[in-house]
Structure formats: structure tokens, C-alpha cells
Design an enzyme around this catalytic site. Structure first.
Site, PDB file in Angstrom:
ATOM      1  N   THR A 160       0.521   4.290  -2.679  1.00 45.11           N
ATOM      2  CA  THR A 160       0.277   5.712  -2.398  1.00 45.11           C
ATOM      3  C   THR A 160       1.362   6.589  -3.018  1.00 45.11           C
ATOM      4  O   THR A 160       1.085   7.716  -3.440  1.00 45.11           O
ATOM      5  CB  THR A 160       0.206   5.988  -0.880  1.00 45.11           C
ATOM      6  OG1 THR A 160       1.432   5.596  -0.258  1.00 45.11           O
ATOM      7  CG2 THR A 160      -0.954   5.224  -0.253  1.00 45.11           C
ATOM      8  N   LYS A 161       2.583   6.098  -3.092  1.00 46.10           N
ATOM      9  CA  LYS A 161       3.645   6.866  -3.740  1.00 46.10           C
ATOM     10  C   LYS A 161       3.440   6.915  -5.254  1.00 46.10           C
ATOM     11  O   LYS A 161       3.711   7.933  -5.910  1.00 46.10           O
ATOM     12  CB  LYS A 161       5.016   6.269  -3.406  1.00 46.10           C
ATOM     13  CG  LYS A 161       5.479   6.590  -1.989  1.00 46.10           C
ATOM     14  CD  LYS A 161       5.631   8.100  -1.800  1.00 46.10           C
ATOM     15  CE  LYS A 161       6.191   8.469  -0.451  1.00 46.10           C
ATOM     16  NZ  LYS A 161       6.354   9.930  -0.282  1.00 46.10           N
TER      17      LYS A 161
ATOM     18  N   LEU B 175       0.835  -1.202   0.000  1.00 47.02           N
ATOM     19  CA  LEU B 175       0.000   0.000   0.000  1.00 47.02           C
ATOM     20  C   LEU B 175       0.872   1.255   0.000  1.00 47.02           C
ATOM     21  O   LEU B 175       0.538   2.253  -0.645  1.00 47.02           O
ATOM     22  CB  LEU B 175      -0.924   0.010   1.220  1.00 47.02           C
ATOM     23  CG  LEU B 175      -1.852   1.226   1.333  1.00 47.02           C
ATOM     24  CD1 LEU B 175      -2.787   1.318   0.137  1.00 47.02           C
ATOM     25  CD2 LEU B 175      -2.648   1.174   2.632  1.00 47.02           C
ATOM     26  N   TYR B 176       1.975   1.217   0.735  1.00 45.33           N
ATOM     27  CA  TYR B 176       2.900   2.353   0.717  1.00 45.33           C
ATOM     28  C   TYR B 176       3.322   2.673  -0.712  1.00 45.33           C
ATOM     29  O   TYR B 176       3.290   3.833  -1.144  1.00 45.33           O
ATOM     30  CB  TYR B 176       4.122   2.038   1.579  1.00 45.33           C
ATOM     31  CG  TYR B 176       5.246   3.030   1.421  1.00 45.33           C
ATOM     32  CD1 TYR B 176       5.119   4.331   1.910  1.00 45.33           C
ATOM     33  CD2 TYR B 176       6.436   2.677   0.779  1.00 45.33           C
ATOM     34  CE1 TYR B 176       6.148   5.255   1.762  1.00 45.33           C
ATOM     35  CE2 TYR B 176       7.466   3.590   0.638  1.00 45.33           C
ATOM     36  CZ  TYR B 176       7.319   4.875   1.122  1.00 45.33           C
ATOM     37  OH  TYR B 176       8.338   5.784   0.971  1.00 45.33           O
ATOM     38  N   ALA B 177       3.725   1.639  -1.452  1.00 47.25           N
ATOM     39  CA  ALA B 177       4.134   1.842  -2.843  1.00 47.25           C
ATOM     40  C   ALA B 177       2.988   2.394  -3.679  1.00 47.25           C
ATOM     41  O   ALA B 177       3.182   3.270  -4.529  1.00 47.25           O
ATOM     42  CB  ALA B 177       4.626   0.523  -3.429  1.00 47.25           C
TER      43      ALA B 177
END
Length: 455
Positions: free
Chosen positions: A260-261, A256-258
Site C-alpha cells: 500500500t505504501k 501488504l503494508y509495503a
């Protein structure tokens, strides 16, 4: 006669009764009007007293966090200033910190200034004479005392950090009212791949909504600032082509971090296309060094090794290959960020309207030399003088990828980015900072001496 006389008297009584009823009605009406007028007057007096009390207390007891208070957006309002710190004194700090000292120097708003990369970049820009204003919400994703220590370091170099959130539009408007920023270095973000499984909404709030909130204010500024912001090597996700190049696929995020980036890169494209904002995204590759983040492997490995705890060294599910990362030393990353700022062209919009095509860029900032986690541990063991208790286990399926490797040729071509610090040299500097910061240098020396005696 008596009858007639009786009828005549009744008529007089009726007229008198009607007159009394009418007078009574008039008195009630007047009384009601008087009551209403009194109520309005009382309300106005109460409101005036309340406003005076609020004004008095905000001047004498300024809030600790500007993001916790609402205020009307007015350009030069003393009352508004009081909500955002301490009025004129607070505004003076903001102006002083953001005013450049060198000719043609930048005025840079650094979001996430109390963070790892943000604090280093803020210090580098200030030392060369640029104006720097920090913005940070000092959240508790990791130990806030480390962020406060970075804040104190920056304060000693006349860098002021406003305590607030990038989602606080009123605060952002207030800052842009006070300072005509030439650049934004946007480093505030919810970091970490694994934490996204515990608190996914924090990533959306910071990395997506927060980015949009910042760009909404930037697009309306006059002049519009150029924006340099932190993307991530995580956007390459499940990409298997190495080294990772900016033209490779980024539509298969592994976390999910990736995601959002990657969304941030799409948002940057949108604001560039519609509003003429100059946008430069920087894909960082595993940044490490002094004042680093405690959630990063090199940091908590150091802590656990010194405390005699087990550390997990991951291998892949297929083939038991060691996990490797393109570890990039903080000083190299700072040079990349400053280079991107120096070569960022001016935004082309004004008042929220695009006037011409604007610059849109994205770059890898890495070290170009992946190192296995096992080798990382070995280097730490040699500097700490303590043997690690390693547990070699399969890599958990939590969004991490097994390998990263940066191609930085575009950054080298456009602003001379060239990493110069290898992992051994960088970790030596980190360990020196770590044992000094946490006050355990004497313990390490003692353990090294005891180990030498045993040998």
C-alpha cells in the site's frame, strides 16, 4: 294522457339525477384538491419544523466527531458549520490554530497529528511559528488514550486537532474552505506490518483510498498546497542491495503494508503528473523515541521486560543471523520532515488543472547504522536494571524483513538531513519518558537498588 304525462315526468327526473351526479363529482374533485393542498401544506410545515429542530440541536448539542455526520458542501453555511463542531466557535479554533505567527510562515495541515511522528512534527512546526492544524480519527489500532495524551500536549501549545477521517471528503472540503493551506504533511496511515494479516482492508482504506481522498481535495484547492507525505522503508521489500537507496528496486513488497505504501508512491506520481501537485515522499526507517507507538518492538520489549514476561528475539531462517534495523530517533525524523517542507516547491496547478511541471521527490530518512535486535534488548536491560527473559526463535513469515539500512545522501544533499542520535542515546530518552509517563519510575529505582544490594 296519463302515459304521456308519465314519460314527461321521467325526463325531468333524469335531468335532476344527472345534475346531482355532476354536483357530486364537482364536490369530490374540490374535496380532493383541498386534501392535496392540505397535504402539501402539512408536509412543508413538518419539513420546516424538522429543519428548525435539527438546526437547534446541532447548535446546542454539537457532535463529538465530524466524520459521523453528513453535510452539504457550502462555503459559508452556518448550518454546515454546525455539523462540523460548534459553528463559528469551531471555525475560529481552526483558523487560530492554522494561522502562522512568523513572517512568511507556513499554514500546514498535519494528518495523523495525534500519532507518534505527527504529534512531534506538529509541535516542532508550531514552536517555530508556523500555523498547524491537525486531523486525526483517533482509531483504536493501539491504545487511544496515548493519542489523547498527545492531543492534550498539542493543545497546551495551541495546536487544534480536528477529529475526523481523511476519507471524509466533505470535512476536507470544509477545512480547505476555511484555511488556504500552503502545505500538507500527510502522516495519517494504517501502520504495522503484521497487523495487515488480521485486517487487510484497513490498509487499503487508509493508505490508498484515504490518500486519494486527500489529494482529490488538494488538487482542486486554489492555491494548491505542496504535499509532503510518509512512505516507508518497507517499500524496499525483498531488496538485498545495501544500503537501501532511492534508486533501488521497490517492486517486490514483502507485506501488504509495503504494497500500500508503494501504491501511494505511484498515486503521488499520478497526481503530480496530471494535476501539478508538488509531491515529496519520505521513506521512514524504524522510528523510535518518547511518545512512540506501543506496537513497536522497543516499546513492548520495555513493557514486557518490566513485567517479567518473555520476549522473542528473531533470527533468520537461513544462517540464524540476527535481525537488524536502522533505528532512527524521532528528533532526526522531525528535522527531515521539516527540511522536506522547507524545500518543497509550490504546486503548479490551479482549480484541478496543471499549468507546468511540478516537483516530485522521494527520500530515505534513516540513521545509516543498523543495530541488531539483540543489542537493542541489551541497551534496554542496562537502562531498566532488569534482565530480559529472551526466547531466540526463527523469524515468522508475516511480511517482516530481516535487515534495513538507509542511504540518506540525497536527503543530506537537498536539505541537509544528518541524523545525530545513536540508539543508546535515543533509548535513554525513551526509557526516561516511558517510566515517567506510566508512573513506574519509583519501581525501577527500587529494583535497581535491590539488584545493587544483591551484587
Amino acid at each position: 294522457m296519463q302515459y304521456g304525462s308519465s314519460v314527461g315526468g321521467g325526463g325531468d327526473t333524469s335531468k335532476t339525477s344527472k345534475l346531482e351526479r355532476y354536483n357530486s363529482y364537482i364536490r369530490r374533485v374540490n374535496s380532493t384538491k383541498l386534501l392535496q393542498a392540505s397535504s402539501k401544506l402539512l408536509f412543508r410545515v413538518t419539513l420546516l419544523v424538522a429543519l428548525l429542530l435539527i438546526f437547534f440541536f446541532t447548535l446546542n448539542y454539537p457532535p463529538l466527531s465530524p466524520s459521523n455526520h453528513a453535510s452539504l458542501h457550502t462555503s459559508n453555511s452556518l448550518l454546515s458549520s454546525a455539523f462540523y463542531g460548534a459553528g463559528a466557535a469551531w471555525e475560529k479554533q481552526v483558523r487560530r490554530s492554522s494561522t502562522p505567527r512568523r513572517p512568511n510562515g507556513f499554514s500546514v495541515l498535519v494528518t495523523g497529528a495525534a500519532g507518534f511522528v505527527g504529534s512531534h512534527c506538529s509541535l516542532a512546526l508550531k514552536k517555530r511559528g508556523d500555523g498547524v492544524l491537525g486531523l486525526d480519527n483517533f482509531n483504536s489500532y493501539y491504545d487511544p488514550s496515548l493519542k489523547r495524551a498527545r492531543q492534550q500536549l498539542l493543545q497546551s501549545h495551541q495546536v487544534f486537532i480536528v477529529e475526523g477521517d481523511i476519507n471524509d471528503a466533505e470535512l476536507l472540503h470544509k477545512l480547505f474552505d476555511i484555511v488556504p493551506f500552503t502545505h500538507i504533511l500527510h502522516l495519517a496511515a494504517q501502520a504495522g506490518v503484521r497487523y495487515a494479516m488480521q485486517n487487510p482492508l484497513s490498509y487499503v482504506a487508509s493508505n490508498v483510498a484515504g490518500f486519494v481522498s486527500l489529494l482529490e481535495v488538494a488538487k482542486s484547492a486554489d492555491p494548491q498546497p505542496a504535499v509532503v507525505w510518509a512512505s516507508s522503508s518497507s517499500v524496499y521489500g525483498l531488496n538485498t542491495q545495501v544500503p537501501f537507496s532511492e534508486s533501488d528496486r521497490t517492486d517486490r513488497p514483502a507485506s501488504l503494508y509495503a504494497a500500500t505504501k508503494k501504491a501511494g508512491e505511484a498515486i503521488a506520481h499520478t497526481y503530480n503528473h496530471i494535476y501539478g501537485l508538488s509531491m515529496t515522499g519520505l521513506r521512514f526507517f524504524t522510528v523510535y523515541g518518547p511518545w512512540g507507538r506501543p506496537d513497536m518492538a522497543y516499546f513492548f520489549f520495555t513493557k514486557d521486560i518490566l513485567h517479567g514476561k518473555d520476549i522473542n528475539v528473531y533470527v533468520t531462517h537461513e544462517g540464524d543471523k540476527e535481525v537488524a534495523r536502522d533505528f532512527t530517533y524521532i528528533d532526526d525524523i522531525v528535522r527531515g520532515c521539516v527540511g522536506a517542507l522547507d524545500t518543497a516547491e509550490k504546486s503548479t496547478g490551479s482549480g484541478g488543472k496543471k499549468r507546468a511541471a511540478a516537483q516530485l521527490r522521494v527520500y530515505n530518512l534513516g540513521n545509516t547504522a543498523p543495530v541488531t535486535v539483540g543489542k537493542l534488548v541489551g541497551i534496554l536491560e542496562s537502562y531498566l536494571g532488569v534482565r530480559a527473559k529472551k526466547r531466540v526463535i526463527k523469524m515468522p513469515r508475516n511480511g517482516d524483513v530481516p535487515f534495513t539500512h538507509a542511504n540518506v545522501s540525497q536527503a543530506f544533499r537537498d536539505f541537509g538531513y544528518k541524523p545525530t542520535t545513536d540508539l543508546a542515546a535515543g533509548l535513554r530518552k525513551f526509557v526516561k519518558w516511558y517510566v515517567g509517563y506510566y508512573g513506574i519510575e519509583s519501581r525501577v529505582k527500587k529494583e535497581n537498588q535491590e539488584q545493587s544490594a544483591d551484587d
